[in-house]
Design a protein around this motif. Sequence first.
Motif, short mmCIF file in Angstrom:
data_model
loop_
_atom_site.label_atom_id
_atom_site.label_comp_id
_atom_site.label_asym_id
_atom_site.label_seq_id
_atom_site.Cartn_x
_atom_site.Cartn_y
_atom_site.Cartn_z
N GLN A 1 -3.50 -0.56 -2.09
CA GLN A 1 -4.44 0.55 -2.14
C GLN A 1 -3.93 1.69 -1.27
N SER A 2 -4.33 2.89 -1.63
CA SER A 2 -3.89 4.06 -0.86
C SER A 2 -4.52 4.05 0.52
N ASP B 1 0.81 -1.22 0.00
CA ASP B 1 0.00 0.00 0.00
C ASP B 1 0.85 1.27 0.00
N LEU B 2 2.14 1.14 0.27
CA LEU B 2 2.99 2.34 0.32
C LEU B 2 3.05 3.04 -1.04
N ALA B 3 3.29 2.26 -2.10
CA ALA B 3 3.42 2.86 -3.43
C ALA B 3 2.15 3.61 -3.85
N ASP C 1 -0.82 8.58 -4.70
CA ASP C 1 -2.02 9.35 -4.37
C ASP C 1 -1.64 10.76 -3.91
N ILE C 2 -0.65 10.84 -3.06
CA ILE C 2 -0.17 12.15 -2.58
C ILE C 2 0.33 12.99 -3.75
N SER C 3 0.99 12.36 -4.70
CA SER C 3 1.60 13.10 -5.81
C SER C 3 0.60 13.54 -6.86
N GLY D 1 -11.88 6.15 1.04
CA GLY D 1 -11.24 4.84 0.91
C GLY D 1 -11.80 3.87 1.93
N THR D 2 -11.49 2.61 1.73
CA THR D 2 -11.96 1.59 2.65
C THR D 2 -10.81 0.70 3.07
N ALA D 3 -10.91 0.16 4.27
CA ALA D 3 -9.90 -0.79 4.75
C ALA D 3 -10.21 -2.17 4.20
#
Length: 508
Positions: free
Chosen positions: A379-380, A358-360, A365-367, A392-394
């Motif tokens: 997932q973000s 999920d890190l990538a 998403d931030i960028s 978003g959802t867990a």
Amino acid sequence: MAGRRTAARGGLTALLLPLLLTCCVRCARSKPSNIILILTDDQDVDLGGMTPMKKTKALIGGAGATFVNAFTVAPLCCPSRSSVLSGRYPHNHAVRNNSLSGNCSSPLWQKGPEAVAFPVHLSKQKYQTFFAGKYLNQYGKKDGGDVGHVPLGWDQWHALVGNSQYYNYTLSVNGKEEKHGDSYEKDYLTDLITNRSLSFLDNRSPQHPFFLMLCPPAPHSPWTAAPQYQKEFGHVTAPRDGSFNKPGKDKHWLLRQPVNPMPNSSLSFLDDAYRKRWQTLLSVDDMVETLVKKLESVKELDNTYIFYTSDNGYHTGQFSLPIDKRQLYEFDIRVPLMVRGPGIKPNQTLQAPVLNIDLAPTMLDISGVNLSSVNMDGQSFLSQMAPSLRNGTARPFFLVEYTGEGHPTTDPACPKLGPGLSQCFPDCVCEDAYNNTYACVRTLDGQSNLQYCEFADSESFVEMYNLASDPHQLENIVKKVDPTVLQTMNQRLIKLQSCEGDSCRDVK
């Protein structure tokens, strides 16, 4: 009339010009947030691995969010780091273990997942990118492109050749070989990473955002602490609770072979390793403090996300295994994860499970990258940290998978165990084998806290744990649990093992 119209238009322009100028100034100042990823090597979270990190916990966790259920999808350096870079499960990036034959930094990896890894997307978003430290275990080796291979997406590249070292190592510096010796001031790798990141921040263009990925060797063996920290924690020993020095009686055969209780020689060995690991982390703690101060001084701290995590966990004596990772249990698959940055309220403790895949997508998403345009299994989790930013959802279920490594010949130190094993430590305890190959589905959704694992071996061995009642995984309940529950977990595992992209996030 025409003259009056022109005059009126000119007056309107005169009124709007200050507003337009103000807007342009704001636009010029407004750029995507900066991102820093600090990725340590073999840092556990369950067994006190974050205890020495007082500055880090205050400056990142205290200033942002701490994820108490963060996991790696593969408890070994190279497949885990490949998952961080690609946002994919191992069955999709095809890096199975730390060997070149297992695709670690192989030509196949370089032509495939590495060519579309998240730094490539950040570079396309005009991020200035910097890497320093350990990349992948086989990076820089001759059969993997040598030091001249610089992965796509990186503007500055200072990558360690091979596995973790603190002194006497080789770097690829933008594709050129750079050899280092044993001078603390010049060569200690954790400090070198810090110093070169500071130089990068001094020389960057302020018009564009930056991304730094800093990968110190700590707390990986050979556990060489900085001189000023080599006497710290002299009376510390590994925790003696939970599954420490317990027999693995109902577990996979590899867990059943250690001597129990452990002999004093193994206890001394693992306690020494535990202390030295903590000592090496003090320099990483200094790194975090130095970076935060630098970001403050250049007025970028408020616009920078800082992620702190590790590639996998680690054990010291659990189930009588002296030291290592590679196992399916919580102490090896849980990792620390803390994040601070714009929109993240301080002192948050978040429960939802987050994976290293999920890190990538989170950083993309931030960028501002459209996540539907990238092929990632993760997932973000930006929305979990800063709810006002995204929806978003867990996830309710996730996969952990590992392909074991072994030697075709018998280890001379352990002749009784035969061929096919590796990572043999004191008193003839081997931590890995060809058939230490497994896949697990983990459920952590507020209602159930389960783990179901299948081994690819001649026994087709199965382990299952209810972590709500048995957090240390002492009892394999596979023979006691309702068969319908086993069937459900088996079906989820089958789906996850073949999932890709969206289907990895939609398993029911």
